[in-house]
Every structure is written in C-alpha cells, then in structure tokens.
Design a protein around this motif. Structure first.
Motif: not given
Lengths: 241, 256
Positions: A39-45, A51-52, A128, A130-131, A139, A141
């Motif tokens: 469930n994560i999206v990394l920067k490269e994707d 809202g980061g 993704m 996060r809160a 936040w 992505r």
C-alpha cells in the motif's frame, strides 16, 4: 447532538463558494482494483502527491444528527481533479460530512473514531494514504499509472462513501475535496481548528479517568459545548458505578 | 509480486559492512529488480551518505517524540498511535534512485518504552512487506537486528576483513545466531572484504566452517570514493567490486 452543526454550515458554505468548486457525479462505489498487501507509493512512481508533510493538509469527519445539513451522495471538488495535476505536489483538504443517527454522549467518541479510521480500510491500487488524526492532516500519493487509468476525486470519494455507508448509524454522506491552493486549505483549517480541540477533548475524556477539569487544557472547549458537558457527566456517572 | 527478500549484514566494526550493503543496494537498484528498502541499523555507520541520501529523521527520533508526548500526558488511542507512527515512519524514508532508506538512529536510552519499541518494530516489518528487497546494515551482533529492526531475515551475511580478529568475530556472531536464534534466518554465510587474492580468500575459507558467499578485493576506487565522501551509488558498473557484488548476489540467488 449538535457539536459540529455550525462548523458544517461554515465549511460547506466556504467550499461551495470557492471559484473553482464543482459538483462531481457521484455514483455507486467505484470498482477500482485493490492494491493488495502493498500500500505504498514510492517517489519514483508518484504521479501526484496531496497534502504531504510540506503542504497544507486537512482531513476531518464532521457528523450531525440534522440530516438536512448533508446532501447525500454529493461530491464537491474545489480545484483541479487528480489527473489534471500529474507530477505535482498539491495542498489537500478532504472533509466528510456525515448525517448520522443515534449518536449520544455515550457512543459519540467511539463512533467518531470509527468513521475517522475508515480511510485505512481503503484498498485502491496506486493510492497511498498516511494520516495523523490528531493533527487532522492527510498525506496521499497517487501513482502515475493510477492517474493514467483514471483515478480521480470521484473514485476516491465514492470509495470512501461506500465504506463509511456500511456503518449502521450513517444515514447520509457528502464529500468535499479542495486541491485549489494552500490559502483555501488554510481557510478551512482555521474554520475547523476548534473542531480539532473538540475531538481531542472528546478523546481525552474517553481515554482518561481523571476529572480534574481545573487542570485540563480543554476546559474552555468543554465549557463552551453543551454536548461535551453531557459527555463528561455521563462518563463521570459511569466512573462512580 | 514477489515475496520480500530480507538480507542482514553483521560483523566487526570497520570491516566494510556499509560499503558492501551500499553496493548491493546499488546493484539491485540498477537492475530495477523491484522495490528496495535499505535500513541503517548501525548508529556508527554512514549508509545514508554512502547511498547519497539524507534522512530527515530516524526511527529513534520518532520514538523519542512519541515517548515525550506520552510522558506529557497526551491521550492517544492505540490505533491513533499506530497510524501516527506509520505516518512518521513513511516521512522518515529517504528516497533515492530506485531505493528508500530508513535510519534507525541511536540505541534507546534508559527508561525506554518497550511498548513503543515493539510497536515501531511491527510497523517497520509492515513497511518492509511493501518492498521486494530489504537490506539491513547492522551492528556487530545479531541481537540488535532482532531488538531494533525485525526478527526474521532470509540471509544473514557476516562480513569480515582478512584479519584473524575479524574472522573470529564473524565466527562468534554465527555461534550466537545459531545457538540463541536471536534472529530467525534461512541461511548464513560469510563475505570477505579487502582480500588480496583468490588464494587468500580460499585459505580463509578453509579455516572457517562458515559458508563463503564471496569476497571483495582491496579496491582503490572505493577508498577514493570514501576519501571524497562520494556516494558509492556512483561506482561504475564495470568496477571489480561491483562485479564481485553481482556474483555474490547471484550466488545467494537474489537476482532470480
């Protein structure tokens, strides 16, 4: 309970008056592919970051027993839709208005938390979240491929409404999204700042057995809100039993 | 989607664990073999610098912040705490080209909150599950890996230079790892660093019962990069050390 009725009116009025505000077509729960365990999206994707940590961000659930305050199924977006800002980092506000039934001083805190936590049940491929509830921020992505496949505020809003609508005490749901600018999100944060303290006071009451109100940082909030006073009395009654 | 492959590196200080870990991360990232998480679990190491990224905070910073909040009387429900930590942990990731790095930070001070540490470990394990490869640059002993990062790894790599002391420490770590099972692992082996020749590596291999995964020679290029403080991610693909690391990864079946 009328804890959030006034702020619902103010927030809704503010968002609907924003120049870029538009109604999205809400439909049945969007059939978006699940993301599975990952469930994560990394920067490269990343296709879009909302809202980061370095952007204005607001997320809250405001509920009311007055069903007339909530336009069931409505999704309003003020600002560009997700696919229109590929490659950007944007400020973000997501506010859920929930028309509810049977909220009392005994169950309001628990039900509020349940509604707040629903977002973590979202399982949408390429999305993704996060809160931190206490800070009322969120936040998100969205991956490039999800944006290309049409991931939108409508998809996110409908998915969340679908999950929240399963709660037996929810009667109606309305979703407000803001992606326009930091100033707009900041205005909404100002409007809801008192709400944050009300929620924190509620949580503190529910989580603590100390009733030394003279020492409490939320004394002003409780003194202002009749519903919180009732809640405190109810908890104290239970404590004595 | 493949299962997460977890590799932990341990060994005496100064034997080149961080360099080896950086080169492994770099090689896996270059091959675009999936998502890679590098975990700097050695407070004395400079994995972040070696990978050319700058984490804004460590897991220990997050822990201290939470402990301070709890001591200050902030009432957080367990779920709120869990999600807040999850947010902070993701924010602590330093994302590089093809990999992300998580810095564990300094060991806990006295009076630590075990519940918080345990929660953090759970979240790290959960985060790690989102990656295809997790490489942990650890301290000398394996206990720290278990206590501060995770309990289960696939490969435990003991790194040593050619000194008898280094090999001795590797043997001791292997014994502790086998006897105490402080960390669950599927395979354990040795990688030698700063070796002068294949004969020397073979000689050391014969003197220890440890399985030899491979060796790296004395490399002036690594010395030069370290001297200049340049990230090893810039090492040319054709360098001897990069090539040796590729062989080691292949031997460990990590390129499959």
């Amino acid at each position: 309970m009328v804890l959030f009725d006034q702020v619902i009116r103010e927030v809704k009025g503010t968002v609907l008056a924003m120049p870029q505000a538009r109604a999205l077509v809400s439909g049945p729960e969007a059939p978006w592919q699940p993301g599975g365990n990952r469930n994560i999206v990394l920067k490269e994707d990343v296709g879009l970051e909302l809202g980061g940590p370095e952007c204005e961000s607001l997320s809250c659930v405001l509920w009311t027993n007055d069903l007339s305050l909530v336009s069931d199924g409505a999704i309003t977006l003020a600002g560009p839709d997700f696919s229109e800002c590929m490659g950007e980092q944007r400020p973000f506000a997501r506010i859920v208005l929930a028309g509810v039934e049977g909220f009392t001083e005994d169950n309001a805190c628990e039900r509020h938390t349940e509604l707040d936590l629903v977002r973590y049940d979202l399982d949408l491929k390429g999305f993704m979240i996060r809160a931190v509830s206490r800070r009322m921020n969120e936040w998100c992505r969205i991956s490039r491929s999800a944006l290309r496949d049409g991931f939108s505020a409508q998809v996110l809003g409908s998915s969340l409404m679908g999950l929240m609508g399963r709660k037996p005490y929810v009667r109606s749901l309305e979703m407000l999204f803001v992606t326009s600018c930091a100033g707009d999100v900041a205005r909404l944060k100002d409007l809801t700042s008192h709400t944050a303290r009300v929620i924190a006071a509620m949580s503190k009451m529910a989580g603590e057995m100390s009733f030394d109100c003279g020492e409490c940082e939320y004394q002003d909030v409780c003194d202002d809100a009749t519903d919180l006073k009732k809640m405190r009395k109810s908890i104290m009654r239970k404590g004595r039993r | 989607m493949q299962q997460t492959r977890t590799i932990a590196l341990c060994g005496k200080g100064g034997v080149g664990k961080t360099s080896l870990c950086s080169l492994m991360v770099t090689e896996l990232a270059r091959g675009r073999r999936g998502r890679i998480l590098a975990i700097d679990a050695d407070p004395a190491s400079g994995l972040a610098q070696s990978l050319g990224v700058r984490p804004i905070k460590s897991v220990d910073d997050i822990r201290k912040d939470l402990v301070a909040k709890l001591k200050g009387g902030e009432a957080l429900t367990p779920k709120e705490t869990l999600h807040a930590l999850d947010y902070e942990l993701f924010d602590a990731l330093a994302e590089g080209d093809g990999f992300a790095l998580l810095s564990i930070g300094r060991p806990e001070d006295e009076g630590c909150f075990c519940r918080v540490n345990s929660l953090l470990k759970d979240i790290i394990e959960d985060l790690a599950g989102n990656f295809d490869y997790v490489l942990i640059d650890g301290e000398a002993g394996v206990e720290q890996i278990n206590r501060r990062v995770m309990k289960r790894v696939e490969h435990l790599i003991l790194v040593s230079d050619t000194s008898a002391k280094g090999i001795g420490v590797a043997n001791t770590i292997a014994k502790v790892a086998n006897d105490s099972r402080a960390v669950d692992f599927r395979s354990l082996g040795l990688v030698l660093n700063r070796v002068r020749s294949a004969d020397e590596a073979g000689e050391i291999g014969r003197r220890t019962a440890l399985k030899l995964y491979g060796w790296l020679g004395e490399d002036e290029l690594i010395r030069d990069y370290d001297f200049r403080g340049s990230p090893l991610t810039g090492m040319p693909d054709t360098s001897a050390s990069v090539s040796m690391v590729r062989d080691i990864l292949g031997k460990m079946n990590l390129l499959a």
